[in-house]
Design a protein around this motif. Structure first.
Motif, short mmCIF file in Angstrom:
data_model
loop_
_atom_site.label_atom_id
_atom_site.label_comp_id
_atom_site.label_asym_id
_atom_site.label_seq_id
_atom_site.Cartn_x
_atom_site.Cartn_y
_atom_site.Cartn_z
N LEU A 12 0.83 -1.20 0.00
CA LEU A 12 0.00 0.00 0.00
C LEU A 12 0.87 1.26 0.00
O LEU A 12 0.59 2.23 -0.72
N HIS A 13 1.94 1.24 0.79
CA HIS A 13 2.86 2.37 0.84
C HIS A 13 3.46 2.62 -0.54
O HIS A 13 3.60 3.76 -0.98
N ILE A 152 -3.65 13.65 -0.77
CA ILE A 152 -4.14 12.32 -0.39
C ILE A 152 -3.02 11.29 -0.52
O ILE A 152 -2.84 10.43 0.34
N VAL A 153 -2.25 11.42 -1.60
CA VAL A 153 -1.11 10.51 -1.80
C VAL A 153 -0.11 10.67 -0.66
O VAL A 153 0.39 9.68 -0.10
N MET A 154 0.19 11.91 -0.29
CA MET A 154 1.16 12.18 0.77
C MET A 154 0.67 11.64 2.11
O MET A 154 1.44 11.01 2.87
N SER A 160 0.86 4.74 5.92
CA SER A 160 1.36 3.40 5.63
C SER A 160 2.84 3.26 5.98
O SER A 160 3.29 2.21 6.43
N GLY A 161 3.61 4.34 5.79
CA GLY A 161 5.03 4.28 6.13
C GLY A 161 5.25 4.12 7.62
O GLY A 161 6.15 3.38 8.06
N LEU A 162 4.44 4.78 8.44
CA LEU A 162 4.58 4.66 9.89
C LEU A 162 4.17 3.27 10.37
O LEU A 162 4.71 2.75 11.35
N VAL A 163 3.19 2.66 9.68
CA VAL A 163 2.79 1.30 10.04
C VAL A 163 3.91 0.32 9.73
O VAL A 163 4.21 -0.60 10.50
#
Length: 390
Positions: A12-13, A152-154, A160-163
């Protein structure tokens, strides 16, 4: 299960970042340059510098208008703008042989330092960053929507990056940058560090970007955020013996009224009447640093000298407040040059993150393609395949 979930967030990221990588990187880069566009103008264009070796006081905008009018008697002056103290004021006008021109007037000396007949560097960069120079169709631009969609992309890439990055907070106290373990490891460490340290910036850009998207939708659907100033009644027009209307109240009067209405008022944007029923529109900044340079203002009737409407943070609706605080937060103008430098640095980080993310993805994609090719060749040359072939 945890491994499968992590793989989902990882993909997803990637999807939030990669399909629009070129546009995203371009928007980040142009936005970073836009933050310091005034400073770049000062460095590269001597005519734009407001030099003041004798420490003269700043002249009022009404006097600058008179200076340009005397130099160009047939000019139709429409707008006056001021920027940072080290940049000249811009007096915008048209003439019989010039459809659009900007006079660079030194607000300290009153000298016209240049006449610009084209687009300025700052306007070009803001337009390139804001709507990719796509044309405007009445009240919307496809490019503006594309840029706003990057919010929205950012935001999706941030969440997702933090997950994916477990215990990311350790990057604040125990930053890890392995420079001797290969290119792939170095890129990954740079990407993670820049992402964690830029969380606040990513969130700020996402929120302001989402507001710009909401604003675009309102523009497109003719939802007005600011009320239009009222027109002057025809009965108020004063005519002379030859039938020509002459405004008894000047721009200097309008500026004086604005300064009396608001404490610490500094005019930054003035629109002169376009027709006989139009008003003087005097906008500027006051004592609220989080609001833009148009947050205070008055519209003044040039025939009666009355204030027809006012604008100030205290009287704004929620939508108007969002409209006037978005730009200072997005471009980092809330604290002058120092906050611009901070926004520029983190803009470089954000641009670098998009590049390192793409390089990491490219490396993994090439490796996966090679592995798949090797597996295919191995299966093709295996004894079982040969026996089946016989």
């Amino acid at each position: 299960m945890a491994k499968r979930s992590n793989r989902f967030w990882f993909k997803l990221h990637g999807w939030f970042s990669l399909p629009v990588w070129i546009i995203f990187c371009f928007v980040c880069l142009t936005g970073t340059i836009s933050v310091i566009s005034h400073e770049l103008t000062w460095l590269t264009n001597p005519d734009a510098r407001a030099t003041n070796p004798q420490n003269l006081t700043e002249k009022p905008m009404s006097e600058l208008v008179d200076i340009v009018q005397q130099a160009h008697p047939t000019a139709n002056i429409t707008t006056v703008m001021s920027f940072e103290s080290y940049l000249v004021n811009a007096v915008i006008f048209s003439d019989s042989d010039v459809p659009f021109a900007i006079a660079y007037v030194n607000q300290y000396t009153g000298q016209i330092q240049a006449i610009n007949l084209g687009m300025t560097f700052t306007n070009f960069m803001r337009s390139l960053h804001g709507w990719l120079l796509f044309p405007w169709h009445s009240n919307y631009s496809v490019g503006y929507y594309i840029v706003c969609f990057m919010a929205i992309v950012m935001l999706g890439a941030l969440v997702s990056g933090l997950v994916i990055y477990k215990k990311f907070w350790r990057a604040f106290t125990q930053p890890k940058l392995r420079i001797n373990q290969g290119k792939k490891t170095l890129l990954a460490d740079l990407h993670r560090l820049a992402g964690v340290w830029s969380m606040w910036f990513l969130m700020l850009m996402s929120i302001t970007g989402l507001w710009y998207l909401a604003q675009a939708i309102m523009w497109h659907n003719h939802i007005e955020i600011e009320e239009h100033p009222p027109l002057v009644e025809v009965s108020q027009l004063i005519t002379t013996t030859n039938g020509a209307p002459i405004r008894p109240y000047t721009l200097a009067n309008a500026l004086h009224l604005a300064e009396q209405t608001f404490a610490d008022f500094k005019s930054t944007y003035i629109m002169l009447p376009e027709h006989n029923r139009d008003t003087y529109k005097v906008y500027g900044q006051g004592d609220h640093i989080f609001y833009d340079q148009y947050a205070y203002g008055v519209t003044v009737n040039p025939w009666s000298g009355n204030i027809e409407s006012e604008r100030s943070p205290a009287a704004m609706t929620t939508l108007q407040t969002l409209s006037h605080i978005a730009n200072p937060l997005h471009y980092g103008t809330i604290g002058g040059l120092w906050t611009k430098v901070i926004w520029f640095v983190f803009g470089v980080f954000l641009t670098g993150m998009s590049i390192t993310g793409f390089l990491m993805w490219g490396s993994r994609t090439v490796k996966a393609a090679r592995t798949e090719l090797d597996d295919s060749l191995t299966m093709h040359n295996s004894p079982l395949v040969e026996q089946e072939g016989n």
